[in-house]
Write an enzyme that holds these catalytic residues in place. Structure first.
Site, PDB file in Angstrom:
ATOM      1  N   LYS A   1       0.920  -1.038  -0.335  1.00  0.00           N
ATOM      2  CA  LYS A   1       0.165  -0.218  -0.314  1.00  0.00           C
ATOM      3  C   LYS A   1       1.295   1.743   0.026  1.00  0.00           C
ATOM      4  CE  LYS A   1      -3.984  -1.737   3.198  1.00  0.00           C
ATOM      5  NZ  LYS A   1      -3.987  -1.281   4.525  1.00  0.00           N
TER       6      LYS A   1
ATOM      7  N   HIS B   1       1.255   6.744   3.794  1.00  0.00           N
ATOM      8  CA  HIS B   1      -0.693   7.333   4.140  1.00  0.00           C
ATOM      9  C   HIS B   1       0.513   8.460   4.702  1.00  0.00           C
ATOM     10  CE1 HIS B   1      -3.718   8.217   6.862  1.00  0.00           C
ATOM     11  NE2 HIS B   1      -3.889   7.431   6.323  1.00  0.00           N
TER      12      HIS B   1
ATOM     13  N   HIS C   1       2.205   8.194   7.401  1.00  0.00           N
ATOM     14  CA  HIS C   1       3.610   7.343   7.864  1.00  0.00           C
ATOM     15  C   HIS C   1       4.374   8.250   7.891  1.00  0.00           C
ATOM     16  CE1 HIS C   1       0.839   3.497   6.523  1.00  0.00           C
ATOM     17  NE2 HIS C   1       0.684   3.769   8.068  1.00  0.00           N
TER      18      HIS C   1
END
Ligand code: ARG
Length: 564
Positions: free
Chosen positions: A127, A130, A133
């Protein structure tokens, strides 16, 4: 400041009957630096002695006056007793300190032999990053360097999200709509993952397929594992490239998958302690009696483990392996419930160190995501930062020096902009990211700090005299010089305070104060063309300020450059 502060504590303690430690807790700084170096509030004594605070301040001023050595003056100012250091001695002690011009300025050894484990960044495989993160990466790596500068042994852990039901989904998507080569292409993997969720809406049967693949993976099925390994590698290569660019390092990449074979033991232990129960087919730990309404989930109906199960195993493993004094989880506030549950379960399992775990939470960032949702494409973001930095500098900075490495400077400015816009605010605050604000060389920004640093470097290069570490700094008489010396002396305190509260913004604010004091001091503290001894003293002062700036900026992940 130590010996000076100590004298203040001793002398006040003698005349108030308070313990030096009590005085230490209340001894502050006057709101204007020209009003002294320490301010002792007399309110508490006033209550005890039933006298007005200003009267107590007056009386104390008289009593301590004859006993000062490193301090020169005690002056009652309203309800406060203000104390002044002997500026000559003070400047000498700060600017002639052995570390004043050394790389270890501000460092201390109080953390020696003490371990701080920091779980940070921890993105999810397959993924995209974000924004959370990115914040975790910035705050976590900075805390790592803050603690390290105080002598702690830091263990940086990347708890990669590399296990869990999402892999079942990823594999299903690959099987249905992907090709072999997608395994090596993170963008393709992301698209497949997004597609899975779209298709699942129309075709609920896909969810069963995905569960089945993850079950196979948990049971060690060769095909499932091989696919998962490829996906993991592709993601990790990308993350490592980004970490390299941000100069972020980890001591361990022990992601969730690492705990695959360590979960049964913890679940069994929780079972045998009678903590678990079965709720709607799932294995849970009910926490209602402990004030947490949502139970902690250990196994799903089909036996699959969860994020919580892996975090339990991870915490135990970390304690065993690193014997930490504190384990910090640098994760967004959105996961508060998860960590409350985790720490409570550890406590219920009788782990005496449960209280040493801490959720270092942070708020949301708006305005940074580049495409859809909260997702950021880090590489694009960093490229944009660099481009904007370059643009800004050519448009706004006149008289730019000749640079051989224009690109590298722009990259460093871009990263400084991103890091500082995050570290400059209290971490629990949500904030709006704006490129204009972040890149600007004026205002509370990373580039402003870089500029202050480079400006001193320029003065040192062009002033025409050699830096003399033994320069007679007792000649520094200006208020602005004293302000700077006083700030320099507080660098370690800023690091300590930042560590104590896990709040990098304290260091960021300190560095801004230093850069601002410098800004207002330049005129008064001219070096070039001044009388030789005065010039030498000022040059040494500026060099030490530069050294503190460089040291603090590096801790914040910002490159101190000599020219920009
Ligand atoms: N991978 C998780 C996420 O993206 C963050 C992990 C944080 N660390 C932990 N030990 N739970 O939400």
């Amino acid at each position: 400041m130590n010996a000076f502060r100590q004298e203040a504590l001793d002398v006040l303690s003698r005349h108030t009957g308070m313990e030096p430690s009590e005085i230490d807790a209340v001894l502050s700084r006057p709101h204007k630096p020209e009003l002294g170096d320490f301010a002792f509030p007399c309110f508490q004594l006033a209550k005890e002695l039933k006298k007005a605070p200003p009267q107590i301040a007056e009386e104390l001023a008289e009593k301590v006056a004859g006993e000062l050595e490193l301090l020169t003056e005690a002056r009652a100012l309203g309800p406060y007793l203000n104390l002044f250091v002997n500026r000559q001695e003070f400047a000498r002690s700060v600017l002639h300190a052995p570390s004043a011009l050394a790389e270890d300025i501000g460092k201390s050894s109080e953390g020696e032999g003490r371990v701080i484990a920091i779980d940070f960044s921890s993105p999810n495989i397959a993924k995209p990053f974000h924004v959370g993160h990115l914040r975790s990466t910035i705050i976590g790596s900075t805390l790592y360097r803050i603690f390290a500068s105080l002598g702690y042994e830091c263990v940086g852990i990347n708890h990669l999200g590399d296990w869990g039901t999402q892999f079942g989904k990823q594999i299903v998507a690959l099987k249905h709509w992907g090709e072999e080569k997608d395994l090596e292409d993170l963008d393709a993997l992301n698209d497949l993952y997004v597609r899975y969720h779209e298709e699942e809406q129309k075709e609920p049967g896909l969810a069963d397929e995905a569960r089945d693949w993850f079950r196979r993976q948990e049971q060690g099925d060769a095909e499932a594992i091989a696919l998962w390994e490829k996906i993991r590698e592709t993601s990790l290569d990308y993350f490592k490239m980004i970490y390299e660019r941000l100069s972020v390092r980890f001591d361990h990449y022990t992601g969730e998958s690492f705990f695959n074979d360590k979960m049964d033991a913890v679940v069994d232990r929780a079972d045998s302690l009678g903590l678990t129960s079965v709720s709607e087919g799932a294995l849970v730990i009910d926490l209602e009696e402990h004030g947490i309404d949502t139970p902690a989930l250990l196994r799903k109906t089909d036996g699959a483990t969860l994020y919580m199960t892996r975090d339990l195993a991870a915490a135990c493993h970390r304690h065993e392996s690193y014997k930490f004094e504190k384990l910090l989880y640098v994760v967004g506030t959105a996961q508060s419930l998860h960590f409350r549950q985790l720490f409570k379960v550890l406590e219920l399992m009788g782990e005496p160190w449960a209280g040493d775990c801490m959720h270092v939470n942070f708020g949301l960032v708006q305005g940074m995501s580049s495409r859809k949702g909260n997702v950021i494409y880090l590489e694009e973001l960093l490229d944009e930062a660099k481009r904007r930095a370059q643009e800004y500098m050519s448009a706004n900075v006149d008289k730019r020096p000749e640079l051989e490495d224009e690109e590298a400077v722009a990259e460093a400015v871009g990263i400084a902009a991103i890091f500082f816009s995050d570290l400059g605010k209290q971490r629990i605050k949500d904030y709006n990211f704006s490129w204009e604000r972040a890149i600007s060389f004026e205002g509370d920004t990373g580039p402003y700090l870089m500029n202050a640093h480079a400006r001193i470097a320029g003065i040192i290069r062009k002033c025409g005299i050699e830096l003399d570490p033994d320069a007679d700094v007792t000649l520094l008489e200006e208020q602005s010089a004293h302000d700077l010396v006083s700030l320099i002396s507080r660098y370690t305190d800023a690091l300590r305070e930042a560590a104590k509260t896990c709040e990098p913004s304290i260091l960021a604010a300190y560095l801004l104060d230093l850069a601002r004091a410098l800004h207002s001091g330049y005129k008064e503290l001219r070096v070039k063309g001044e009388e030789k001894k005065i010039a030498a003293a000022r040059l040494l002062l500026l060099a030490v300020v530069k050294n503190v700036l460089a040291s603090g900026m590096k801790i914040l992940g910002i490159k101190p450059l000599e020219k920009m």
